[in-house]
Design a protein around this motif. Structure first.
Motif, mmCIF file in Angstrom:
data_model
loop_
_atom_site.group_PDB
_atom_site.id
_atom_site.type_symbol
_atom_site.label_atom_id
_atom_site.label_comp_id
_atom_site.label_asym_id
_atom_site.label_seq_id
_atom_site.Cartn_x
_atom_site.Cartn_y
_atom_site.Cartn_z
ATOM 1 N N MET A 92 -13.385 -8.167 13.361
ATOM 2 C CA MET A 92 -14.272 -8.570 14.445
ATOM 3 C C MET A 92 -15.632 -8.981 13.894
ATOM 4 N N TRP A 93 -16.148 -8.219 12.954
ATOM 5 C CA TRP A 93 -17.447 -8.526 12.349
ATOM 6 C C TRP A 93 -17.394 -9.897 11.669
ATOM 7 N N ALA A 94 -16.298 -10.145 10.933
ATOM 8 C CA ALA A 94 -16.168 -11.409 10.208
ATOM 9 C C ALA A 94 -16.113 -12.610 11.146
ATOM 10 N N LYS A 95 -15.628 -12.402 12.354
ATOM 11 C CA LYS A 95 -15.579 -13.490 13.328
ATOM 12 C C LYS A 95 -16.955 -13.803 13.908
ATOM 13 N N LEU A 96 -17.876 -12.870 13.766
ATOM 14 C CA LEU A 96 -19.194 -13.014 14.383
ATOM 15 C C LEU A 96 -20.302 -13.372 13.404
ATOM 16 N N VAL A 97 -20.031 -13.229 12.114
ATOM 17 C CA VAL A 97 -21.086 -13.350 11.105
ATOM 18 C C VAL A 97 -20.818 -14.501 10.150
ATOM 19 N N GLY A 98 -21.754 -15.399 10.007
ATOM 20 C CA GLY A 98 -21.698 -16.435 8.980
ATOM 21 C C GLY A 98 -20.475 -17.324 9.080
ATOM 22 N N TYR A 99 -19.981 -17.733 7.906
ATOM 23 C CA TYR A 99 -18.828 -18.636 7.820
ATOM 24 C C TYR A 99 -17.695 -17.897 7.139
ATOM 25 N N GLY A 100 -17.172 -16.898 7.834
ATOM 26 C CA GLY A 100 -16.173 -16.022 7.242
ATOM 27 C C GLY A 100 -14.746 -16.439 7.536
ATOM 28 N N LEU A 101 -13.902 -16.349 6.509
ATOM 29 C CA LEU A 101 -12.451 -16.472 6.663
ATOM 30 C C LEU A 101 -11.861 -15.066 6.610
ATOM 31 N N ILE A 102 -10.713 -14.876 7.230
ATOM 32 C CA ILE A 102 -10.045 -13.578 7.242
ATOM 33 C C ILE A 102 -8.656 -13.730 6.643
ATOM 34 N N THR A 103 -8.355 -12.881 5.668
ATOM 35 C CA THR A 103 -7.025 -12.848 5.056
ATOM 36 C C THR A 103 -6.395 -11.498 5.329
ATOM 37 N N ARG A 104 -5.208 -11.497 5.933
ATOM 38 C CA ARG A 104 -4.467 -10.247 6.140
ATOM 39 C C ARG A 104 -3.365 -10.149 5.092
ATOM 40 N N LEU A 105 -3.360 -9.037 4.368
ATOM 41 C CA LEU A 105 -2.384 -8.825 3.307
ATOM 42 C C LEU A 105 -1.335 -7.797 3.710
ATOM 43 N N TRP A 106 -0.136 -8.012 3.208
ATOM 44 C CA TRP A 106 0.971 -7.076 3.377
ATOM 45 C C TRP A 106 1.277 -6.439 2.022
ATOM 46 N N ASN A 107 0.974 -5.187 1.834
ATOM 47 C CA ASN A 107 1.446 -4.393 0.691
ATOM 48 C C ASN A 107 1.318 -5.101 -0.651
ATOM 49 N N CYS A 108 0.101 -5.395 -1.019
ATOM 50 C CA CYS A 108 -0.176 -5.949 -2.346
ATOM 51 C C CYS A 108 0.117 -4.889 -3.404
ATOM 52 N N TYR A 109 0.731 -5.291 -4.517
ATOM 53 C CA TYR A 109 1.011 -4.340 -5.593
ATOM 54 C C TYR A 109 0.667 -4.954 -6.944
ATOM 55 N N GLY A 110 0.467 -4.089 -7.909
ATOM 56 C CA GLY A 110 0.163 -4.495 -9.279
ATOM 57 C C GLY A 110 0.031 -3.253 -10.126
ATOM 58 N N ALA A 111 -0.353 -3.424 -11.369
ATOM 59 C CA ALA A 111 -0.489 -2.293 -12.280
ATOM 60 C C ALA A 111 -1.716 -1.466 -11.911
ATOM 61 N N GLU A 112 -1.542 -0.166 -11.832
ATOM 62 C CA GLU A 112 -2.638 0.758 -11.533
ATOM 63 C C GLU A 112 -2.464 2.026 -12.358
ATOM 64 N N GLU A 113 -3.588 2.647 -12.681
ATOM 65 C CA GLU A 113 -3.531 3.964 -13.301
ATOM 66 C C GLU A 113 -3.187 4.989 -12.221
ATOM 67 N N PRO A 114 -2.185 5.837 -12.438
ATOM 68 C CA PRO A 114 -1.795 6.813 -11.411
ATOM 69 C C PRO A 114 -2.964 7.712 -11.017
ATOM 70 N N SER A 115 -3.140 7.905 -9.709
ATOM 71 C CA SER A 115 -4.231 8.730 -9.189
ATOM 72 C C SER A 115 -3.907 9.073 -7.745
ATOM 73 N N GLN A 116 -4.835 9.766 -7.098
ATOM 74 C CA GLN A 116 -4.689 10.089 -5.688
ATOM 75 C C GLN A 116 -4.569 8.822 -4.847
ATOM 76 N N ARG A 117 -5.199 7.722 -5.304
ATOM 77 C CA ARG A 117 -5.253 6.496 -4.521
ATOM 78 C C ARG A 117 -4.207 5.455 -4.920
ATOM 79 N N SER A 118 -3.502 5.648 -5.997
ATOM 80 C CA SER A 118 -2.563 4.623 -6.466
ATOM 81 C C SER A 118 -1.443 4.397 -5.451
ATOM 82 N N HIS A 119 -0.845 3.210 -5.536
ATOM 83 C CA HIS A 119 0.157 2.794 -4.566
ATOM 84 C C HIS A 119 1.572 3.138 -5.040
ATOM 85 N N VAL A 120 2.530 2.860 -4.159
ATOM 86 C CA VAL A 120 3.876 3.399 -4.360
ATOM 87 C C VAL A 120 4.567 2.850 -5.612
#
Length: 265
Positions: free
Chosen positions: A122-150
């Motif tokens: 909503m903020w991006a629609k109201l401010v400046g010249y913003g584009l919005i990208t919605r992502l589905w389950n992006c994955y890649g290499a990560e160091e294992p942690s509390q936040r790492s993905h599946v």
């Protein structure tokens, strides 16, 4: 349209790293601001740049399902992401900036992550010249942690000898490698599409992903009993003129190789 300078807000994360690499390969200059590198965008404003500058709003309190679905994390996720929106959108507006806000197919999901992504849109629609990208389950290499993905988490388990799922594995996702995401983000910037859903378009169960990973290591998958969560939102605003180039099996192999190089296994 190449920017003279790309400012990556939250550019040291999974998506930011891939985007930074892709932009550099195109000969575009980049500048990264990220909490991992000591720059807290909730508290500090990047130095104003002049000329042909493009901003990428990637910074977010986020992680895999074990993090964003954890009840104990909800208040801090809510507070951190609202603070990011308040600070960053304010100075994007002051600069009359061109930018992309990276959202999620979980925008609107009833947890702190989903609610704040919806607020960010909503903020991006109201401010400046913003584009919005919605992502589905992006994955890649990560160091294992509390936040790492599946996917990185399952790779670490497979390396140890057995893939043990916390759930039955029947829950489905649409996975997309970070390199494909980076290419899609740049294409959307070039075309100016206001809202774009970026995804593989293929639902895959966590059990199927686990089997792909287990096969690479010649180990067994042991599913749990509890059902996992699903957010089966279908893309409505496909990014035009774009298709992913990395299938899941090859993407998993790429993640394994990069995790090996970084000694994250």
């Amino acid at each position: 349209m190449k920017a003279k300078l790309n400012v990556l807000l939250g550019g040291a994360g999974l998506i930011g790293f891939a985007l930074n690499r892709k932009l550099a390969a195109r000969g575009e200059a980049t500048l990264v601001y990220d909490l991992k590198e000591g720059f807290d965008l909730r508290e500090r404003e990047p130095k104003p740049e002049v000329g042909n500058v493009y901003y990428w709003f990637l910074a977010w309190d986020v992680g895999g399902a074990k993090y964003i679905m954890d009840r104990a994390q909800q208040l801090s996720i809510l507070q951190n992401n609202l603070r990011l929106c308040t600070r960053i959108f304010a100075w994007l507006q002051e600069r009359d900036a061109r930018y992309t806000f990276v959202s999620s197919q979980m925008a609107g999901y009833p947890n702190a992550y989903g609610v704040t992504k919806s607020v960010g849109e909503m903020w991006a629609k109201l401010v400046g010249y913003g584009l919005i990208t919605r992502l589905w389950n992006c994955y890649g290499a990560e160091e294992p942690s509390q936040r790492s993905h599946v996917i990185p988490d399952l790779i670490v388990q497979a390396k140890a000898g057995t893939v043990r799922l916390l759930t039955s594995g029947e829950e489905r996702r649409q996975f997309l490698h970070a390199d494909d995401v980076a290419g899609a983000l740049i294409l959307q910037r070039e075309t100016g599409q206001a809202l774009a859903d970026v995804t593989s378009g293929t639902w895959v169960s966590i059990r199927e992903v686990a089997e792909i990973i287990a096969e690479e290591f010649h180990v067994e998958v042991k599913p749990g009993a509890a059902p996992g969560y699903e957010s089966l939102v279908e893309p409505s605003y496909q990014l035009k003129q774009w298709q992913p180039s990395i299938d899941l099996t090859n993407g998993v192999r790429m993640v394994i190789e990069e995790m090996k190089r970084n000694h994250w296994m």
